[in-house]
Design a protein around this motif. Structure first.
Motif, PDB file in Angstrom:
ATOM      1  N   SER A  83       0.822  -1.212   0.000  1.00  0.00           N
ATOM      2  CA  SER A  83       0.000   0.000   0.000  1.00  0.00           C
ATOM      3  C   SER A  83       0.852   1.256   0.000  1.00  0.00           C
ATOM      4  CB  SER A  83      -0.928   0.004   1.211  1.00  0.00           C
ATOM      5  OG  SER A  83      -1.837  -1.062   1.145  1.00  0.00           O
ATOM      6  N   VAL A  84       1.882   1.278   0.822  1.00  0.00           N
ATOM      7  CA  VAL A  84       2.762   2.447   0.867  1.00  0.00           C
ATOM      8  C   VAL A  84       3.419   2.654  -0.493  1.00  0.00           C
ATOM      9  CG1 VAL A  84       4.887   3.359   1.884  1.00  0.00           C
ATOM     10  CG2 VAL A  84       3.141   2.373   3.350  1.00  0.00           C
ATOM     11  N   TRP A  85       3.913   1.565  -1.087  1.00  0.00           N
ATOM     12  CA  TRP A  85       4.548   1.680  -2.403  1.00  0.00           C
ATOM     13  C   TRP A  85       3.537   2.152  -3.456  1.00  0.00           C
ATOM     14  CZ3 TRP A  85       8.758   2.608  -4.710  1.00  0.00           C
ATOM     15  CH2 TRP A  85       8.873   2.412  -6.076  1.00  0.00           C
ATOM     16  N   GLY A  86       2.335   1.614  -3.436  1.00  0.00           N
ATOM     17  CA  GLY A  86       1.316   2.006  -4.402  1.00  0.00           C
ATOM     18  C   GLY A  86       0.923   3.468  -4.259  1.00  0.00           C
ATOM     19  N   ILE A  87       0.824   3.947  -3.022  1.00  0.00           N
ATOM     20  CA  ILE A  87       0.479   5.348  -2.799  1.00  0.00           C
ATOM     21  C   ILE A  87       1.568   6.254  -3.355  1.00  0.00           C
ATOM     22  CG2 ILE A  87       0.171   7.102  -1.011  1.00  0.00           C
ATOM     23  CD1 ILE A  87      -1.144   4.825   0.686  1.00  0.00           C
ATOM     24  N   ILE A  88       2.813   5.934  -3.066  1.00  0.00           N
ATOM     25  CA  ILE A  88       3.928   6.757  -3.556  1.00  0.00           C
ATOM     26  C   ILE A  88       3.975   6.753  -5.078  1.00  0.00           C
ATOM     27  CG2 ILE A  88       6.452   6.946  -3.641  1.00  0.00           C
ATOM     28  CD1 ILE A  88       6.438   5.836  -0.739  1.00  0.00           C
ATOM     29  N   GLN A  89       3.944   5.571  -5.669  1.00  0.00           N
ATOM     30  CA  GLN A  89       4.066   5.461  -7.123  1.00  0.00           C
ATOM     31  C   GLN A  89       2.912   6.136  -7.849  1.00  0.00           C
ATOM     32  OE1 GLN A  89       4.452   1.486  -8.632  1.00  0.00           O
ATOM     33  NE2 GLN A  89       4.445   2.149 -10.751  1.00  0.00           N
ATOM     34  N   LEU A  90       1.692   5.867  -7.437  1.00  0.00           N
ATOM     35  CA  LEU A  90       0.540   6.419  -8.149  1.00  0.00           C
ATOM     36  C   LEU A  90       0.393   7.915  -7.937  1.00  0.00           C
ATOM     37  CD1 LEU A  90      -1.929   3.488  -7.633  1.00  0.00           C
ATOM     38  CD2 LEU A  90      -0.997   4.292  -9.808  1.00  0.00           C
ATOM     39  N   THR A  91       0.768   8.404  -6.763  1.00  0.00           N
ATOM     40  CA  THR A  91       0.729   9.851  -6.541  1.00  0.00           C
ATOM     41  C   THR A  91       1.738  10.552  -7.445  1.00  0.00           C
ATOM     42  OG1 THR A  91       0.018   9.523  -4.263  1.00  0.00           O
ATOM     43  CG2 THR A  91       0.956  11.674  -4.816  1.00  0.00           C
ATOM     44  N   LEU A  92       2.944  10.000  -7.522  1.00  0.00           N
ATOM     45  CA  LEU A  92       3.961  10.601  -8.402  1.00  0.00           C
ATOM     46  C   LEU A  92       3.555  10.521  -9.869  1.00  0.00           C
ATOM     47  CD1 LEU A  92       7.302   9.469  -6.735  1.00  0.00           C
ATOM     48  CD2 LEU A  92       6.357  11.775  -6.848  1.00  0.00           C
ATOM     49  N   MET A  93       3.003   9.383 -10.280  1.00  0.00           N
ATOM     50  CA  MET A  93       2.544   9.276 -11.665  1.00  0.00           C
ATOM     51  C   MET A  93       1.436  10.274 -11.951  1.00  0.00           C
ATOM     52  SD  MET A  93       2.593   5.221 -12.584  1.00  0.00           S
ATOM     53  CE  MET A  93       1.749   5.532 -14.126  1.00  0.00           C
ATOM     54  N   GLY A  94       0.526  10.470 -10.998  1.00  0.00           N
ATOM     55  CA  GLY A  94      -0.527  11.458 -11.166  1.00  0.00           C
ATOM     56  C   GLY A  94       0.031  12.862 -11.316  1.00  0.00           C
ATOM     57  N   VAL A  95       1.058  13.174 -10.526  1.00  0.00           N
ATOM     58  CA  VAL A  95       1.703  14.489 -10.637  1.00  0.00           C
ATOM     59  C   VAL A  95       2.346  14.643 -12.009  1.00  0.00           C
ATOM     60  CG1 VAL A  95       3.619  15.888  -9.767  1.00  0.00           C
ATOM     61  CG2 VAL A  95       2.036  14.818  -8.167  1.00  0.00           C
ATOM     62  N   THR A 148      -5.090  14.844 -18.262  1.00  0.00           N
ATOM     63  CA  THR A 148      -5.894  15.153 -17.077  1.00  0.00           C
ATOM     64  C   THR A 148      -6.622  13.920 -16.565  1.00  0.00           C
ATOM     65  OG1 THR A 148      -6.179  17.419 -17.870  1.00  0.00           O
ATOM     66  CG2 THR A 148      -7.715  16.646 -16.183  1.00  0.00           C
ATOM     67  N   GLN A 149      -7.215  13.157 -17.468  1.00  0.00           N
ATOM     68  CA  GLN A 149      -7.963  11.965 -17.051  1.00  0.00           C
ATOM     69  C   GLN A 149      -7.039  10.929 -16.430  1.00  0.00           C
ATOM     70  OE1 GLN A 149     -11.367  11.652 -17.100  1.00  0.00           O
ATOM     71  NE2 GLN A 149     -10.862   9.913 -15.809  1.00  0.00           N
ATOM     72  N   ASN A 150      -5.850  10.719 -17.007  1.00  0.00           N
ATOM     73  CA  ASN A 150      -4.916   9.767 -16.432  1.00  0.00           C
ATOM     74  C   ASN A 150      -4.415  10.221 -15.067  1.00  0.00           C
ATOM     75  OD1 ASN A 150      -5.217   8.085 -18.585  1.00  0.00           O
ATOM     76  ND2 ASN A 150      -3.135   8.266 -19.343  1.00  0.00           N
ATOM     77  N   ALA A 151      -4.217  11.522 -14.887  1.00  0.00           N
ATOM     78  CA  ALA A 151      -3.805  12.037 -13.576  1.00  0.00           C
ATOM     79  C   ALA A 151      -4.882  11.745 -12.531  1.00  0.00           C
ATOM     80  CB  ALA A 151      -3.529  13.535 -13.655  1.00  0.00           C
ATOM     81  N   TYR A 152      -6.133  12.011 -12.882  1.00  0.00           N
ATOM     82  CA  TYR A 152      -7.225  11.742 -11.942  1.00  0.00           C
ATOM     83  C   TYR A 152      -7.345  10.247 -11.646  1.00  0.00           C
ATOM     84  CZ  TYR A 152      -8.802  16.561 -12.544  1.00  0.00           C
ATOM     85  OH  TYR A 152      -8.884  17.932 -12.562  1.00  0.00           O
ATOM     86  N   ASN A 153      -7.173   9.416 -12.659  1.00  0.00           N
ATOM     87  CA  ASN A 153      -7.233   7.965 -12.455  1.00  0.00           C
ATOM     88  C   ASN A 153      -6.139   7.501 -11.490  1.00  0.00           C
ATOM     89  OD1 ASN A 153      -9.392   7.797 -14.189  1.00  0.00           O
ATOM     90  ND2 ASN A 153      -8.200   7.039 -15.921  1.00  0.00           N
ATOM     91  N   CYS A 154      -4.932   8.033 -11.639  1.00  0.00           N
ATOM     92  CA  CYS A 154      -3.835   7.658 -10.741  1.00  0.00           C
ATOM     93  C   CYS A 154      -4.141   8.092  -9.314  1.00  0.00           C
ATOM     94  CB  CYS A 154      -2.521   8.275 -11.209  1.00  0.00           C
ATOM     95  SG  CYS A 154      -1.824   7.492 -12.669  1.00  0.00           S
TER      96      CYS A 154
END
Length: 101
Positions: A17-29, A67-73
């Motif tokens: 979960s920690v890894w997923g939060i970090i990775q997906l937040t950065l990808m969203g950014v 924008t849509q991919n950022a929101y999805n991440c």
């Protein structure tokens, strides 16, 4: 409260979960700031020979895709936050029960 999973599975859920939060937040950014390296992952319709798509329509489609991919991440990262809370609760329940025995 009910124990659903054991200590090893709950710890694994915490780490993932920690890894997923970090990775997906950065990808969203990176999607939000329109990183060129992520252009290949955008849902853009292929231009056919008969289509007369203008450059403005293409740019609008690219902007919308970023924008849509950022929101999805970010939505997926929030789902990982839920998983983190559940795994953390289970980890706490397992440690509490092992100490009291």
């Amino acid at each position: 409260m009910v124990k659903v999973c054991g200590p090893k599975l709950s710890l694994c859920g915490l780490v993932i979960s920690v890894w997923g939060i970090i990775q997906l937040t950065l990808m969203g950014v990176f999607y939000y700031i329109r990183a060129v390296a992520l252009l290949e992952d955008l849902p853009i319709e292929e231009a056919t020979e008969n289509s007369n798509r203008t450059i403005d329509e293409f740019i609008a489609q690219v902007e919308s895709g970023y924008t849509q991919n950022a929101y999805n991440c970010w939505i997926a990262a929030l789902l990982y936050v839920v998983t983190l809370v559940v795994s953390g609760h289970q980890f706490w329940m397992n440690n509490r029960s092992s100490v009291s025995m």
